[in-house]
Structure formats: C-alpha cells, structure tokens
Write a protein that holds these residues in place. Structure first.
Motif, short mmCIF file in Angstrom:
data_model
loop_
_atom_site.label_atom_id
_atom_site.label_comp_id
_atom_site.label_asym_id
_atom_site.label_seq_id
_atom_site.Cartn_x
_atom_site.Cartn_y
_atom_site.Cartn_z
N ALA A 239 0.83 -1.21 0.00
CA ALA A 239 0.00 0.00 0.00
C ALA A 239 0.86 1.26 0.00
CB ALA A 239 -0.94 0.00 1.21
N ARG A 240 1.96 1.21 0.71
CA ARG A 240 2.86 2.37 0.72
C ARG A 240 3.45 2.62 -0.66
NH1 ARG A 240 7.01 1.48 5.58
NH2 ARG A 240 7.97 3.25 4.50
N ARG A 241 3.85 1.56 -1.34
CA ARG A 241 4.42 1.74 -2.67
C ARG A 241 3.38 2.26 -3.66
NH1 ARG A 241 7.65 -2.82 -1.11
NH2 ARG A 241 5.98 -4.26 -1.70
N ARG A 242 2.16 1.72 -3.59
CA ARG A 242 1.11 2.20 -4.48
C ARG A 242 0.79 3.67 -4.21
NH1 ARG A 242 -1.24 -2.85 -3.21
NH2 ARG A 242 -2.58 -1.80 -1.68
N ALA A 243 0.70 4.02 -2.95
CA ALA A 243 0.40 5.42 -2.61
C ALA A 243 1.54 6.34 -3.03
CB ALA A 243 0.14 5.55 -1.11
N ALA A 244 2.78 5.88 -2.88
CA ALA A 244 3.92 6.72 -3.27
C ALA A 244 3.92 6.97 -4.77
CB ALA A 244 5.22 6.05 -2.84
N ARG A 245 3.59 5.95 -5.56
CA ARG A 245 3.55 6.15 -7.01
C ARG A 245 2.40 7.07 -7.41
NH1 ARG A 245 4.92 0.48 -6.97
NH2 ARG A 245 2.70 -0.04 -7.15
N GLN A 246 1.33 7.07 -6.63
CA GLN A 246 0.21 7.96 -6.95
C GLN A 246 0.46 9.38 -6.46
OE1 GLN A 246 -3.58 6.51 -5.61
NE2 GLN A 246 -4.69 8.35 -6.26
N VAL A 247 1.19 9.53 -5.37
CA VAL A 247 1.46 10.87 -4.84
C VAL A 247 2.34 11.67 -5.78
CG1 VAL A 247 2.68 12.10 -3.01
CG2 VAL A 247 1.07 10.31 -2.43
N LEU A 248 3.38 11.07 -6.31
CA LEU A 248 4.35 11.80 -7.13
C LEU A 248 4.93 10.87 -8.17
CD1 LEU A 248 5.85 14.53 -7.48
CD2 LEU A 248 7.63 13.61 -5.98
N ALA A 249 4.96 11.35 -9.41
CA ALA A 249 5.55 10.58 -10.51
C ALA A 249 6.99 11.02 -10.73
CB ALA A 249 4.74 10.77 -11.79
#
Length: 568
Positions: A239-249
């Motif tokens: 979940a952290r990795r998915r959220a990180a990719r969604q927060v900033l590209a």
C-alpha cells in the motif's frame, strides 16, 4: 567496500532526451477508468455543496456594493456617516449629490447579490465541463491534480465577479470622458482606494471558495495529504508503494537540456515565452498583488483624506480628489510591460549566462526538495536565481526611467513619488522572489512544455467524466472496446481471459450497480436483443419462491389424537 556483484548506478549526467509519449484520445478511455458517471452527475455533486460558495459570493457582492458606493470619496462618506448620526438630512443630501437614491441603494443591496450569486450557481454545468476532461495521470503529483480541479471550479464561480470588476475598470479608465451611469468620475485616489479594497475582498473570496470546492469534496477522492501519509507511514508495504507512485511521478524532463536538441531552445519559442510569463505571473499574484493592494488602500486612502480636508467647505464635486495625470498612468503601464517582457526572456538569458555551471552538474534528475536539487544541479539553481535578479533589475530600471521622465516633464506629484519609492523598495524585491519561486517548479515547463508529454503518473482513473453520455454509453461504443482490446494485446502479457471476457461482455462491458436497471433481476434492453433473459428463479431474485419451512417450525402439524384435536 563495494561488492563486485553490485550493479553500476545509471548515469546521472548526459542523460538522453526524454522520449515524447503519444497523445491519448480522451474519447477512448474505458468506462472503468472514468471517475464520475457523467457530467450531469458531476453537476449534481457540486450543487449539493455549493451553498457555502453561494454565501461567500453573496457576502462578496455586498462588500463590492459598499465599496462602489463609497468609492467616489471614502473619506467624505465616512464624515457624512458621522454627521448623519446627528443630522439625517445631511446624509440624504450627500447621497443626492453623488447621484444615489435611497430606494436605488436598497434595491441594489437586496437584489444584486442574490441575482449575481444565482448566475454563478447557474454556471456550474460549465464548471463540470471545465474539469470533466482533466486526466489525473497527466499531472506530476496528486496535489497538483487536485489543485487544478479546485482552481477551475473556482474560476467558473468567480467569473461574474471578475468580469464585472474588469468592465468597471475599463469604463472608468477610458480616456473619452465620464460614463453617464457610473458614479466614479475617474481614476482618482478615492476610487483607487475602493478598487484596491475590492480586489483584496475578491482574493479572499477566491481563497475561501477554492478551499471549500476541493477535489476530495467534489469528486469523493482521497486527499493528497492522506495519500502522502499512507505512502510514508502505512504498515502495508504494498500500500505504501502504491500510494507513493500515486502521490508523485518521476520527472522525465531533465535539466539542463541536451545541446542541439529542440528543447535546448525551448525557452525562446512562443510557447516557452508564454509559459514563462504565465508561471511567473501566477507567483506574482501570491507574492506581489496582496502587498501592493494593501499599500494601495493606505496610500490612496491618505491621498483622499488630504484632498477632502484641503477642499473642506467647497462643493462635493470639488472635494473629490483630482484624477491621476496621464504621464503617471503611462509610466505605470511602461513598468508593467517591461516587467512582463523581462519575465518572458529571463530564463533564456539566465541560461546563456549559466553555461559555466553545466560542467558542475552531478545529477540532472529532479527531486522534490529544492535544497537537494540545487546541490546536485548548480546550473538549475543559477538559472532560477539569475531569472529572479533579471526580472527585479528590469522592473527597477523601468521605475528609474519613469521617475526620470516624470521629473523632466514636471508631472511628478507627491502620490507618484510615493509609489516610485514603494515600487523600488517593496515591489521590486517581491517580483524577484516571486519569479525565482515560480521557476523552481516551472523551469522545466518553460523548456519542455507540459509534463504529460513525457510521463504518466500511476492513478486509478484517466478521466473525471465522459464528455458525452454516461459510462454505460461509453461502454457501448465499439471504438472503446476495440481500443481496450488493442491495449491488452500490446501489453506483452497473457490477457487471454480478459480479452475473452471483453468480447463476451458486448454492451455489458460496464454496469453501474448504483443505477436503475443494473440489477440482474431486471430485463435490460441489450439482453433482450441478445436473447438473454434474467433467471427469475435464481438466488436473490424477487420472483424466487419463499424458502421451505419445516412443519415443526410452523406450529400447524396434524394432531395425533382426538384429545389433541380438541385442544386446538
């Protein structure tokens, strides 16, 4: 000691030019990647929460009416109100001398705010159109996407206010004489005081509406701050990795651009010049405009007080302060034009002066932290800093030239010299700081253009709402199904089952379970045409027979004896 089995790090300098991604057709976005069912549904969402912006707009219109009425001479109005507490007829005389009537003022106060607010609310379908075509994946960050949504909605709601203020300024400033129905004779200190106060009120209303009509509240999505918290602190690593990719590209537009490429000269193209002005202009609205408007209220207010007390005992029209002379107005226009031109060419000129820093760059990639970016990329840091100095220097030079011309023409007044000093001491530093702050995040857009030309951020949706019809209508489009099939085939993985389901789904590619007619127990037109009927006896069907109950549970069993029959 480095292990011999470790892979070498990728090169951080001399990166190849980023490849441009093909443009996507928003009409082919599959229904599963569309956030809202339709523009009409999006409008209904905004109508349910627009009551707070409506109250803000009504309050703003009341403030603007008060500012307009008192703008002819704020000081004289204040004195008239004080005298009117003891002699009411004096206040009525002041109203009549300025061309106002009591009935007209009451009518304006009662009906204008409500009517203007109703017009803003009626423009909500335009707001839905303005945001429906936004692709969240085209924005580098989730916060940037959500800011864009809120800004566009606010711009539509505030459009009547902004248009009204712009028309008023044009009519008052035009050089062909006073407009008969306006109560402001010219751009004198009194109206300018009211204008600065009104613009400050408009800015406060903009901030209030923008904070309320946020993307999470309108679209029902997770706030960017919550996603960032998940990316940093969630216990689930996936979940952290998915959220990180969604927060900033990952930013693909590296600086400095490679020599000889079209991007290296991008700052001197028409698109680059316009982008530079727009990026820095947005920062000036946050850095310079509030300070100058606040100073304008004080400076013009003091000038109006001086004019009123100097002309005390004269007719009201004589009490009103004299308009600004044309050399002063033309000097202000010259300063604005020079500043805008400097903002347009500053990045290109700064890049030319920063060639020696190109060899000192150790990492061309972008980082969220400016301190980190400036440390590894001295070229970018120098271009940003020099651009701010160039803009500030050009504005200061324009102010100095204007002051010299006013002195030579003998057209300088106390008010004009006050603004010359304030411009040099306040506006010039803020212009430089605002430009540098804007180019920290906007320099790549000046050279390369929008970020979505080179990257796609991972986001669950690719469109806010379809431009025509609903998601179910989009699913019935053969071109959408063909595009989705082609995308699955080009993915390079085994999507046999997905393609089979896609072909078998037909018009049932998308069914919104929240809409009428989406339940399996209802006959759908497409199913009837295809020869498929619902299972009326299936589980969950309203036509299913009630469950069989055991005789013992009903209490109506056959008695075993005559005695039992008599007992019943």
């Amino acid at each position: 000691m480095t292990s011999p089995f470790d892979r070498a790090l990728p090169p951080l300098t001399d990166l190849p030019p980023p490849p441009r991604l093909p443009e996507e057709n928003p009409a082919l976005v599959p229904p599963g990647e569309i956030l809202i069912d339709s523009r009409r549904a999006l409008t209904r969402r905004m109508l349910r929460i627009v009551w707070v912006p409506a109250l803000v707009l009504m309050t703003l219109w009341l403030v603007l009416v008060f500012v307009y009425v008192s703008g002819a001479s704020p000081t004289f109005w204040s004195l008239s109100l004080l005298v009117g507490l003891f002699e009411p007829h004096y206040l009525r005389a002041a109203l009549g001398s300025l061309g106002f009537t009591s009935s007209g003022l009451w009518t304006t106060v009662l009906f204008l705010p409500a009517a203007a607010t109703a017009i803003s609310v009626a423009l909500l379908p335009l707001a839905a159109i303005a945001i429906s075509g936004i692709n969240p994946r085209h924005h580098l960050s989730e916060a940037g996407f959500q800011r864009t949504v809120a800004t566009r909605i606010t711009a539509v709601l505030m459009a009547p206010v902004l248009v009204t203020v712009a028309i008023l300024i044009i009519l008052v400033a035009q050089p062909f004489g006073r407009v008969p129905f306006l109560h402001w004779p010219s751009l004198s200190p009194g109206p300018l005081t009211a204008l600065c106060a009104g613009l400050l009120a408009v800015m406060l209303a903009w901030i209030s509406i923008r904070s309320w009509m946020s993307a999470p509240r309108v679209l029902g999505i997770t706030p960017a701050a919550a996603l960032e918290t998940t990316a940093r602190m969630d216990r689930d690593h996936d979940a952290r990795r998915r959220a990180a990719r969604q927060v900033l590209a990952q930013e693909r537009r590296h600086l400095p651009p490679n020599p000889g490429t079209p991007e290296a000269a991008g700052a001197l193209t028409a698109r680059g010049l316009a982008t530079s002005v727009l990026v820095q202009g947005g920062a000036w609205l946050r850095w310079v405009a509030p300070a100058l408007l606040g100073l304008g209220v004080m400076v013009f207010g003091i000038a109006d007080v001086a004019a009123v007390f100097t002309g005390m005992g004269q007719d009201l029209q004589a009490v009103q302060s004299a308009p600004l002379n044309w050399p002063t107005v033309l000097g202000a226009a010259l300063i604005a034009l020079v500043t805008v031109a400097a903002a347009a060419f500053a990045p290109a000129l700064a890049a030319t002066l920063s060639r020696s820093q190109r060899a000192q760059v150790t990492d061309q990639r972008s980082y969220p932290s400016w301190a980190h970016r400036a440390r590894v990329n001295p070229w970018e840091a120098r271009v940003v800093g020099l651009s701010g100095w160039i803009v500030a220097g050009a504005a200061l030079a324009a102010i100095a030239i204007t002051a010299l011309v006013l002195e030579l023409l003998g057209a300088g007044t106390g008010l004009s010299w006050t603004w010359v000093v304030l411009g040099a001491l306040v506006a010039v530093p803020l212009l430089g700081l605002g430009s540098a702050s804007a180019l920290r995040s906007g320099l790549r857009a000046v050279y390369y253009g929008p970020a979505h030309r080179y990257m796609r951020r991972e986001a669950p949706h690719a469109l806010i709402a379809p431009d025509i019809g609903t998601r179910a209508d989009r699913a019935r489009d053969p071109a959408v199904r063909a595009h989705l099939r082609q995308r699955l085939q080009a993915d390079g993985q085994d999507h046999t089952l997905e393609i089979f389901d896609l072909d078998a789904a037909g018009e049932r590619l998308w069914i919104d379970e929240s809409l009428p007619g989406a339940r399996t127990t209802e006959v759908r037109e497409a199913d009837v045409i295809a020869g498929r009927l619902p299972d009326f006896g299936g589980d969950g069907s309203p036509f299913q027979a009630p469950p069989h109950q055991a005789p013992e549970a009903t209490g109506h069993h056959i008695p075993d004896s005559i005695t039992g029959l008599r007992e019943r």
